[in-house]
Design a protein around this motif. Structure first.
Motif, PDB file in Angstrom:
ATOM      1  N   UNK A  17     -11.664  -1.391   4.444  1.00 37.64           N
ATOM      2  CA  UNK A  17     -12.026  -0.003   4.727  1.00 37.64           C
ATOM      3  C   UNK A  17     -10.814   0.893   4.928  1.00 37.64           C
ATOM      4  N   UNK A  18      -9.651   0.313   5.145  1.00 34.54           N
ATOM      5  CA  UNK A  18      -8.418   1.095   5.275  1.00 34.54           C
ATOM      6  C   UNK A  18      -7.260   0.271   4.735  1.00 34.54           C
ATOM      7  N   UNK A  19      -6.451   0.883   3.891  1.00 31.65           N
ATOM      8  CA  UNK A  19      -5.296   0.209   3.285  1.00 31.65           C
ATOM      9  C   UNK A  19      -4.099   1.155   3.358  1.00 31.65           C
ATOM     10  N   UNK A  20      -2.977   0.651   3.837  1.00 30.57           N
ATOM     11  CA  UNK A  20      -1.756   1.454   3.925  1.00 30.57           C
ATOM     12  C   UNK A  20      -0.619   0.677   3.268  1.00 30.57           C
ATOM     13  N   UNK A  21       0.013   1.294   2.287  1.00 29.99           N
ATOM     14  CA  UNK A  21       1.142   0.668   1.615  1.00 29.99           C
ATOM     15  C   UNK A  21       2.442   1.041   2.317  1.00 29.99           C
ATOM     16  N   UNK A  22       3.446   0.175   2.247  1.00 29.55           N
ATOM     17  CA  UNK A  22       4.710   0.463   2.931  1.00 29.55           C
ATOM     18  C   UNK A  22       5.413   1.674   2.324  1.00 29.55           C
ATOM     19  N   UNK A  23       6.072   2.444   3.186  1.00 27.29           N
ATOM     20  CA  UNK A  23       6.798   3.621   2.712  1.00 27.29           C
ATOM     21  C   UNK A  23       7.988   3.229   1.852  1.00 27.29           C
ATOM     22  N   UNK A  24       8.681   2.168   2.271  1.00 25.29           N
ATOM     23  CA  UNK A  24       9.860   1.695   1.538  1.00 25.29           C
ATOM     24  C   UNK A  24       9.624   0.259   1.118  1.00 25.29           C
ATOM     25  N   UNK A  25       9.533   0.050  -0.188  1.00 29.86           N
ATOM     26  CA  UNK A  25       9.347  -1.306  -0.714  1.00 29.86           C
ATOM     27  C   UNK A  25       9.537  -1.280  -2.216  1.00 29.86           C
ATOM     28  N   UNK A  26      10.283  -2.246  -2.728  1.00 30.99           N
ATOM     29  CA  UNK A  26      10.493  -2.308  -4.178  1.00 30.99           C
ATOM     30  C   UNK A  26       9.200  -2.679  -4.886  1.00 30.99           C
ATOM     31  N   UNK A  27       8.519  -3.703  -4.373  1.00 29.94           N
ATOM     32  CA  UNK A  27       7.256  -4.158  -4.954  1.00 29.94           C
ATOM     33  C   UNK A  27       6.277  -4.449  -3.824  1.00 29.94           C
TER      34      UNK A  27
END
Length: 224
Positions: free
Chosen positions: A124-134
């Motif tokens: 229901x909630x997904x947050x991707x990292x601000x700094x990440x190559x992959x």
């Protein structure tokens, strides 16, 4: 003349309704210890009241579709509870996102909140990292069986409430090359959820585990 907003009490404390308290206690029974259904006699015993009281409570709750009689004659949760759960989901997501963002940036992996729904794990909630190559692409609305994947199995771990077991770790279980780690959200009645991270590299339970469990605890506190 109706009272002005300023005249309303500052909090919701004070006297309660015995009937309402009993109705809520009955719903708690049907969604926890009696989630497989119960007879009127069993509910009366659990609540410490007479059968006529339970019949009246069930009649009121059934009108709102909060309870339903099953084919075997036992009483179980009704579909009205699902509608209520969906209506409060945005509040759960709002409370979780700041903690997921901190977790994602700290671990440098995709962080997510997953709820149990119809025997499946629902993101229901997904947050991707601000700094990440992959990072792993994980979408809101993704579903999978509770028995598969770290998020679903962490929810089952929360149901079992086994002391000493805080996190679930998986490798390539739902997606080849993806590594997951999740912990149950405990301490919030009525909420079956987990917090987790998923990455393209192995996750060290000794380092990442405490970060995930801490995020789960903060989310639980935010919802109380």
């Amino acid at each position: 003349m109706s009272p002005s907003p300023e005249s309303e009490p500052a909090d919701l404390g004070g006297e309660t309704s015995q009937t309402m308290d009993r109705g809520l206690a009955l719903l708690r029974l049907l969604t926890t210890t009696r989630s497989q259904g119960a007879t009127v006699t069993e509910l009366a015993t659990d609540l410490g009241v007479g059968r006529p009281v339970v019949y009246r409570l069930l009649a009121s709750l059934a009108r709102e579709d909060l309870v339903a009689r099953r084919a075997d004659g036992r009483v179980g949760p009704g579909m009205g509870l699902l509608r209520l759960a969906v209506s409060v989901r945005p509040l759960v997501v709002e409370a979780a996102v700041p903690h997921l963002r901190r977790l994602a940036d700290t671990v440098r992996a995709t962080a997510h909140l997953t709820l149990a729904e119809h025997g499946e794990a629902l993101a229901v909630a997904v947050v991707e990292p601000t700094v990440s190559d992959l990072h792993v692409a994980y979408r809101v609305g993704s579903r999978h069986p509770l028995e598969a994947g770290a998020a679903g199995r962490a929810i089952l771990l929360g149901r079992a409430d086994r002391s000493g077991e805080d996190v679930v770790v998986t490798d390539s279980e739902l997606q080849p090359g993806a590594h997951g780690l999740a912990a149950p959200v405990r301490g919030t009645p009525g909420l079956e959820a987990s917090v987790g991270v998923v990455a393209l590299h192995p996750l060290d339970p000794a380092r990442v585990g405490p970060l995930v469990t801490s995020a789960a605890e903060r989310i639980s506190l935010a919802l109380q």
